[in-house]
Design an enzyme around this catalytic site. Structure first.
Site, PDB file in Angstrom:
ATOM      1  CB  THR A 367      -0.987  -0.032   1.199  1.00  0.00           C
ATOM      2  OG1 THR A 367      -1.689  -1.267   1.177  1.00  0.00           O
ATOM      3  CG2 THR A 367      -1.969   1.098   1.203  1.00  0.00           C
ATOM      4  CG  ASP A 409      -8.052  -6.313   2.335  1.00  0.00           C
ATOM      5  OD1 ASP A 409      -7.296  -7.016   3.024  1.00  0.00           O
ATOM      6  OD2 ASP A 409      -7.716  -5.199   1.889  1.00  0.00           O
ATOM      7  CB  SER A 438      -9.937  -0.691   3.292  1.00  0.00           C
ATOM      8  OG  SER A 438      -8.670  -0.097   3.368  1.00  0.00           O
ATOM      9  N   GLY A 459      -1.069  -2.514   5.957  1.00  0.00           N
ATOM     10  CA  GLY A 459      -2.090  -3.516   6.256  1.00  0.00           C
ATOM     11  C   GLY A 459      -2.871  -3.150   7.504  1.00  0.00           C
TER      12      GLY A 459
END
Ligand code: GLY
Length: 557
Positions: A367, A409, A438, A459
């Site tokens: 990310t 996810d 998320s 994460g």
């Protein structure tokens, strides 16, 4: 006649003053890659505002940091526009394809098929990043999207030198990338991780970005690019259709608001759990004076607040377009008081007293995040993702688009762990067209003196990192400090406090153990926080990139 002449002169002067103001106004940018920050400044020089800048930085990151985000992924852009005091969040989170179903990652006996939701075509959800960039540019920007995408197209076409971090991420995913011919051609050299500073060129990605620049949304979700995406996915066992691409829509959502000791907090609402968990933890902590408690008690209280807030994540949170989330209750002072009353100063509460098993977890640093603010307070906090490093490792032939693996996810099976060791239940079960929950936590902080913009990848640890950043802001520290402080994390399950080497000294470790906390030092540091700040009275800007990463934080001259 004279009056008309005077009005005309007045308008010309006002226009000239506005232009001069726009040109003189300074902007701070912090992103995870120097070329992405540079792309932002390039667009500012062209006359772009902070929202055009955000488009440029997002697109550049999609090219120069493919392990973290990309056109094949999604994300959240938290915006503040000063002229009308607008706070809004663009939810560009990926959506499950319409052919997705609750049991798609289970075998015939009902067990989770390892890696099916992580590697390859079936793991990829419908991307949101291209639609979000078009929306951001058209609704909030000043420049044509072609201008804002130009630096990214250049980086993709002519290449850039890969970094040591990029190589490390490649090493962690090389076996997955090796399964896809286009991923091999783009990211590997003779089937292996390229040497340091090798030049990475992505001509197909440059073409796809150009299609987006020329045709807007249709350049990605329609025409030749869409055909290639669908053909590539379907020939590898995926289930996308043109209907999925036509149906994809970003959503503008009202951000969540909270207050902690006089700091106004604005953060991401569901479909991210970030804002709820952050605000719930801060509400629990709000009745303690963490500035005067001793360090062990302070850390114990923060851990206990994390435990309870992450527990509620697993129970209540999911896509708000599919489920009812009791947000008002979760964020109420009374609810926080109830949770706080179960915290004992002399003892950790075992997570299984809250419920659930205690399995192992696995974490990455994927990310990406960037933060932008100008001297008028216009700002963007954006956290973007393809989930695991290099997403699913799958590039549909001829597109250059590395697809996400955000399907992981979702909760594939109640109680089963995802790649971050997170558990959940029906609130986050797979359904056609649904967004997966998320942890991304793009956040603004504001006091009478200061405005801050912050966020990080990492994460499930994202939320606890932002929490520690907020608590450091509350100590009157500056961005340099928020991105530097050693981190610790508890996510309810497993019942373990993970910590970076310097987060606790030997005495603190011993006392926290005595309180009943199980501590585990992480093998590596984690996170890559990007933060900027505006001092309201002096209009001074500061920017900081995490010392753990390779980002660039700067203020325009
Ligand atoms: N894919 C990581 C997250 O959204 O939390």
């Amino acid at each position: 006649m004279i009056n008309k002449y005077k009005t005309c002169i007045r308008l010309i002067i006002l226009f000239w003053l506005a232009q001069a103001h726009a040109e003189n106004i300074k902007v701070a940018i912090a992103s995870a890659h120097p070329l992405a920050t540079d792309a932002g400044f390039e667009i500012l020089k062209k006359g772009g505002n902070v929202f055009d800048t955000a488009v440029a930085v997002s697109a550049a990151l999609a090219v120069v940091e493919p392990a973290g985000s990309g056109l094949g992924g999604g994300g959240y852009w938290l915006l503040h526009r000063s002229k009308d005091n607008l706070d809004i969040m663009i939810d560009g989170r990926e959506k499950a394809p319409l052919a997705a179903h609750k049991n798609m990652f289970l075998d015939k006996s009902g067990k989770v098929v390892p890696k099916l939701s992580v590697d390859g075509a079936l793991a990829a959800a419908i991307p949101g990043l291209p639609a979000a960039l078009v929306h951001l540019s058209e609704k909030y920007g000043k420049l044509p999207i072609a201008d804002s995408l130009a630096p990214a197209i250049r980086y993709a076409r002519f290449g850039f030198a890969i970094s040591e971090w990029h190589r490390r991420m490649l090493i962690s995913r090389v076996n997955v990338l090796k399964k896809n011919p286009d991923a091999i051609t783009i990211f590997l050299a003779d089937g292996s991780v390229p040497k340091p500073f090798a030049i990475l060129k992505q001509p197909n990605l440059a073409d796809t970005l150009e299609a987006l620049a020329e045709s807007g949304r249709d350049g990605f979700y329609g025409g030749k690019v869409a055909e290639k995406l669908i053909d590539g996915i379907r020939s590898a066992g995926g289930v996308w259709s043109q209907q999925d691409l036509d149906a994809y829509q970003i959503v503008e959502r009202i951000p969540l608001k909270g207050n902690y000791h006089g700091i106004a907090i604005t953060s991401a609402p569901p479909s991210s759990s970030g804002g709820v968990v952050l605000l719930e933890a801060l509400n629990i902590l709000s009745c303690f004076d963490l500035q005067v408690t001793d360090e062990v008690t302070r850390k114990h209280l923060i851990i206990e607040a994390m435990r309870r807030a992450y527990h509620d994540r697993s129970l209540y949170l999911g896509d708000p377009d599919f489920i009812d989330i009791p947000i008002n209750r979760l964020l109420s002072a009374d609810y926080a008081a109830g949770l706080r009353s179960s915290i004992r100063p002399d003892k950790a509460l075992p997570s299984d007293f809250l419920s659930g098993d205690l399995p192992e977890q696995n974490q990455g640093n994927q990310t990406t995040h960037f933060s932008i603010i100008d001297q008028d307070g216009n700002r963007v906090a954006a956290t973007l993702s393809v989930n695991m490093p290099f997403g699913s490792g799958f590039v549909p032939e001829g597109t250059g688009v590395l697809l996400n693996d955000e399907m992981d996810d979702f909760v594939s099976l109640p109680g089963a762990l995802n790649g971050y060791g997170l558990v959940g239940g029906s609130a986050n079960a797979i359904a056609p067209g649904k967004r997966m929950l998320s942890s991304m936590t793009p956040t603004f902080l504001e006091t009478p003196d200061r405005i801050a913009v912050l966020g990080t990848p990492g994460g499930s640890r994202i939320i606890s990192m932002v929490l520690l950043g907020v608590l450091d802001f509350a100590k009157s520290n500056n961005p340099d400090s928020w991105v530097r402080i050693p981190r610790f994390h508890h996510q309810y399950i497993p019942d373990v406090v993970e910590y970076e080497q310097d987060a606790f000294n030997a005495d603190e470790i011993s006392k926290l153990n005595t309180l009943g906390h199980q501590l585990k030092q992480t093998k590596r540091t984690y996170g890559d926080m990007q933060a900027v700040q505006l001092q309201k009275t002096t209009r001074a800007l500061t920017a900081a990139s995490d010392i753990r990463g390779e980002g660039k934080a700067a203020v325009s001259p």
